[in-house]
Design a protein around this motif. Structure first.
Motif, PDB file in Angstrom:
ATOM      1  N   LEU A   1     -35.616  21.271  18.653  1.00 54.37           N
ATOM      2  CA  LEU A   1     -36.084  20.184  19.505  1.00 54.37           C
ATOM      3  C   LEU A   1     -36.618  20.360  20.782  1.00 54.37           C
ATOM      4  CD1 LEU A   1     -33.460  17.986  17.900  1.00 54.37           C
ATOM      5  CD2 LEU A   1     -35.676  18.264  17.124  1.00 54.37           C
ATOM      6  N   LEU A   2     -37.868  19.769  21.270  1.00 55.98           N
ATOM      7  CA  LEU A   2     -38.315  19.611  22.310  1.00 55.98           C
ATOM      8  C   LEU A   2     -37.281  18.915  23.413  1.00 55.98           C
ATOM      9  CD1 LEU A   2     -41.937  19.188  21.674  1.00 55.98           C
ATOM     10  CD2 LEU A   2     -40.788  21.435  21.850  1.00 55.98           C
ATOM     11  N   ARG A   3     -37.485  19.461  24.727  1.00 53.11           N
ATOM     12  CA  ARG A   3     -36.730  18.928  25.625  1.00 53.11           C
ATOM     13  C   ARG A   3     -37.468  17.559  26.086  1.00 53.11           C
ATOM     14  NH1 ARG A   3     -35.811  23.970  25.373  1.00 53.11           N
ATOM     15  NH2 ARG A   3     -33.930  25.093  26.228  1.00 53.11           N
ATOM     16  N   ARG A   4     -37.186  16.525  25.359  1.00 50.15           N
ATOM     17  CA  ARG A   4     -37.543  14.999  25.468  1.00 50.15           C
ATOM     18  C   ARG A   4     -36.819  14.205  24.696  1.00 50.15           C
ATOM     19  NH1 ARG A   4     -44.053  16.704  25.115  1.00 50.15           N
ATOM     20  NH2 ARG A   4     -43.699  18.910  25.771  1.00 50.15           N
ATOM     21  N   SER A   5     -37.041  12.944  24.553  1.00 56.18           N
ATOM     22  CA  SER A   5     -36.231  11.953  24.003  1.00 56.18           C
ATOM     23  C   SER A   5     -36.612  12.212  22.540  1.00 56.18           C
ATOM     24  CB  SER A   5     -36.515  10.629  24.401  1.00 56.18           C
ATOM     25  OG  SER A   5     -38.072  10.346  23.936  1.00 56.18           O
ATOM     26  N   ALA A   6     -35.608  11.670  21.514  1.00 52.37           N
ATOM     27  CA  ALA A   6     -35.827  11.640  20.165  1.00 52.37           C
ATOM     28  C   ALA A   6     -37.529  11.074  19.959  1.00 52.37           C
ATOM     29  CB  ALA A   6     -34.951  10.907  19.481  1.00 52.37           C
ATOM     30  N   LEU A   7     -37.633   9.787  20.458  1.00 49.40           N
ATOM     31  CA  LEU A   7     -38.944   9.249  20.203  1.00 49.40           C
ATOM     32  C   LEU A   7     -40.063  10.086  20.549  1.00 49.40           C
ATOM     33  CD1 LEU A   7     -40.496   6.781  19.383  1.00 49.40           C
ATOM     34  CD2 LEU A   7     -40.418   5.962  21.703  1.00 49.40           C
ATOM     35  N   ALA A   8     -39.888  10.783  21.788  1.00 45.99           N
ATOM     36  CA  ALA A   8     -40.915  11.672  22.432  1.00 45.99           C
ATOM     37  C   ALA A   8     -41.133  12.933  21.414  1.00 45.99           C
ATOM     38  CB  ALA A   8     -40.718  12.315  23.856  1.00 45.99           C
ATOM     39  N   ASN A   9     -40.240  13.353  20.764  1.00 44.99           N
ATOM     40  CA  ASN A   9     -40.369  14.604  19.820  1.00 44.99           C
ATOM     41  C   ASN A   9     -41.322  13.928  18.705  1.00 44.99           C
ATOM     42  OD1 ASN A   9     -38.795  17.309  19.840  1.00 44.99           O
ATOM     43  ND2 ASN A   9     -37.467  15.788  21.133  1.00 44.99           N
ATOM     44  N   LEU A  10     -41.333  12.775  18.164  1.00 42.28           N
ATOM     45  CA  LEU A  10     -41.898  12.455  17.358  1.00 42.28           C
ATOM     46  C   LEU A  10     -43.437  12.139  17.760  1.00 42.28           C
ATOM     47  CD1 LEU A  10     -39.499  10.233  15.219  1.00 42.28           C
ATOM     48  CD2 LEU A  10     -40.033  12.651  14.869  1.00 42.28           C
ATOM     49  N   THR A  11     -43.600  11.329  18.864  1.00 40.86           N
ATOM     50  CA  THR A  11     -45.093  11.205  19.388  1.00 40.86           C
ATOM     51  C   THR A  11     -45.633  12.508  19.562  1.00 40.86           C
ATOM     52  OG1 THR A  11     -44.024  10.827  21.385  1.00 40.86           O
ATOM     53  CG2 THR A  11     -44.415   8.644  20.054  1.00 40.86           C
TER      54      THR A  11
END
Lengths: 243, 243
Positions: free
Chosen positions: B91-101
């Motif tokens: 997973l990328l080092r961002r929020s869960a939402l940001a991973n999807l966007t």
């Protein structure tokens, strides 16, 4: 611009430190000018070095081109490049007889920025290469699975390494703002034109004008402390937030 | 080692994916040897076999993360949209939402639609409450569900899953298996590795059984679990050690 107002105080007085603090507190115009030029030169240099160094570091991390090892070793070695040597190199390039003499940049703030870019670029590129390479090891399969090419992976990697890279850039700023050799040689320490904090401290100390030297030293020290504090806070925040 | 013509009984359906005599070598070692198989357009295939049999390797070759040393991986009806879920989600080092966007962005979904689609997927996978949390501090089960949500957004025609439940507790395993069923209902072709026999019995329509880098058996799930033809597969189904 003159520093006459400052030299009026007795340089040999025990109260040099107090005079220095007073200069800082009163925002003495001579001192403010020097600090402003220092910031302008070092910030410009760091920004330029980051714009070149971050993508360069990422490219070195992602592509196994021939000669890559040589470039990495060279960058690592250049991290320890003595500022006076960097200054000498840029001086030779920019001097009248040099290849870039036509530009007439010697003894201008631009020359100082160039010299500091030469000092800071290796730090940013070498450390960015390390950070991005680690991250790439982790992300590679996933990003390939997304169908991203290596070129398209670079912005993702730089963004996800952002906290580490901010610390890297701050380290570069620390080196730029603290060095004296390079800016002295290519800038010439001309009063009001190319005099920055470090060269001013060197000069004022040798002249015996300790209050101004100390005042500038206090500002410079505070600045470096501030930068390191920021690096620490950012690193801690990243650890807490991103796990 | 095994009679290949006997090992295959799944050939009636139209082909989605064809592996033609695929071998993979690494540092002089043959890790996968002469694997030929055809996957139909629908259903759930479980790749099984003891550790080191080449399960993950076979899937990476099919997904295109690795290139075979010999032989060919073909998609007769053209490259499908495909996604892969790894054992340890990256997973990328961002929020869960940001991973999807992010996933939507690299798939050229217009910015205006991204947030709504991402929220829908979070909702679907029971992650709405953690949308703003950094992805990498989520629990193992939540992380794997986020990886599935990310794949869900691509609406893949083929979904590869590499031991997606190996490190999860029973509740999280149930959630992942439910998600796989959702993908299946939406018409996604499922290809998954597992070493868990119970899970394979629950999920598999057909089984590919590998042993020592060779394809030993490719048969319907009922056949594999009740009347496997090879001695290795029979031993494996009985839970005996195979190598």
């Amino acid at each position: 611009m003159s520093t006459g107002g400052i030299t009026a105080s007795d340089p040999h007085s025990d109260s040099a430190l107090y005079t220095a603090l007073a200069l800082v507190m009163d925002m003495d115009p001579a001192l403010v000018d020097i600090v402003a030029l220092s910031l302008r030169v070092s910030l410009s240099a760091v920004l330029t070095a980051a714009l070149i160094g971050l993508p360069l570091g990422a490219a070195l991390a992602l592509w196994r081109l021939p000669g890559r090892g040589v470039v990495i070793v060279a960058l690592n070695a250049l991290m320890g490049l003595p500022p006076v040597v960097a200054g000498l190199g840029v001086y030779l390039l920019l001097s009248r007889a040099g290849p870039l003499g036509e530009l007439g940049l010697l003894f201008t703030p631009s020359a100082m920025i160039i010299a500091q870019v030469v000092l800071v670029l290796p730090i940013i590129a070498a450390l960015a290469r390390q950070l991005v390479e680690e991250l790439w090891g982790e992300y590679q399969e996933q990003l390939y699975s997304f169908g991203l090419s290596r070129v398209r992976a670079i912005p993702t990697l730089l963004w996800d390494a952002r906290f580490g890279l901010i610390t890297v850039v701050l380290a570069g700023f620390g080196r730029a703002s603290a060095e004296v050799g390079a800016v002295l040689i290519v800038g010439g320490n001309i009063d009001g034109v190319t005099r920055v904090m470090t060269t001013a401290i060197a000069l004022e100390t040798s002249k015996g004008n300790l209050p101004l030297a100390l005042g500038l030293g206090i500002v410079l020290l505070s600045l470096v402390a501030l930068v390191n504090g920021a690096a620490y806070v950012i690193g801690e925040a990243a650890r807490r937030r991103l796990g | 080692m095994t009679d290949m013509s006997m090992a295959m009984d799944i050939q009636e359906a139209p082909a989605r994916l064809k592996l033609d005599a695929v071998s993979f070598e690494h540092r002089g070692q043959t890790l996968l040897e002469d694997v030929s198989l055809t996957l139909s357009t629908s259903g759930k295939t479980l790749i099984m076999g003891p550790n080191g049999a080449g399960k993950s390797l076979l899937m990476r070759l099919a997904h295109g993360l690795l290139q075979p040393s010999r032989g060919q991986v073909q998609w007769p009806a053209g490259q499908p949209r495909q996604a892969m879920v790894f054992q340890r989600p990256v997973l990328l080092r961002r929020s869960a939402l940001a991973n999807l966007t992010y996933t939507l962005k690299i798939n050229a979904v217009p910015r205006a639609k991204r947030r709504a689609l991402a929220h829908e997927a979070l909702e679907h996978f029971g992650l709405a409450a953690v949308a703003k949390r950094p992805a990498r501090v989520l629990s193992g089960g939540e992380q794997q569900r986020l990886a599935l949500a990310r794949a869900w957004l691509i609406n893949p025609e083929v979904l590869f899953l590499d031991e997606p439940t190996a490190a999860l507790d029973p509740a999280a395993i149930k959630a992942v298996e439910d998600a796989i069923a959702d993908f299946h209902r939406r018409g996604t072709r499922i290809v998954m590795t597992s070493h868990d026999l119970h899970q394979a019995r629950r999920l598999a329509d057909e089984v590919i059984f590998l042993c020592n880098g060779r394809l030993v058996e490719h048969s319907k799930a009922e056949t594999f679990f009740s009347a496997a033809r090879s001695a290795e597969a029979r031993a494996f189904v009985k839970g005996e050690l195979v190598w």
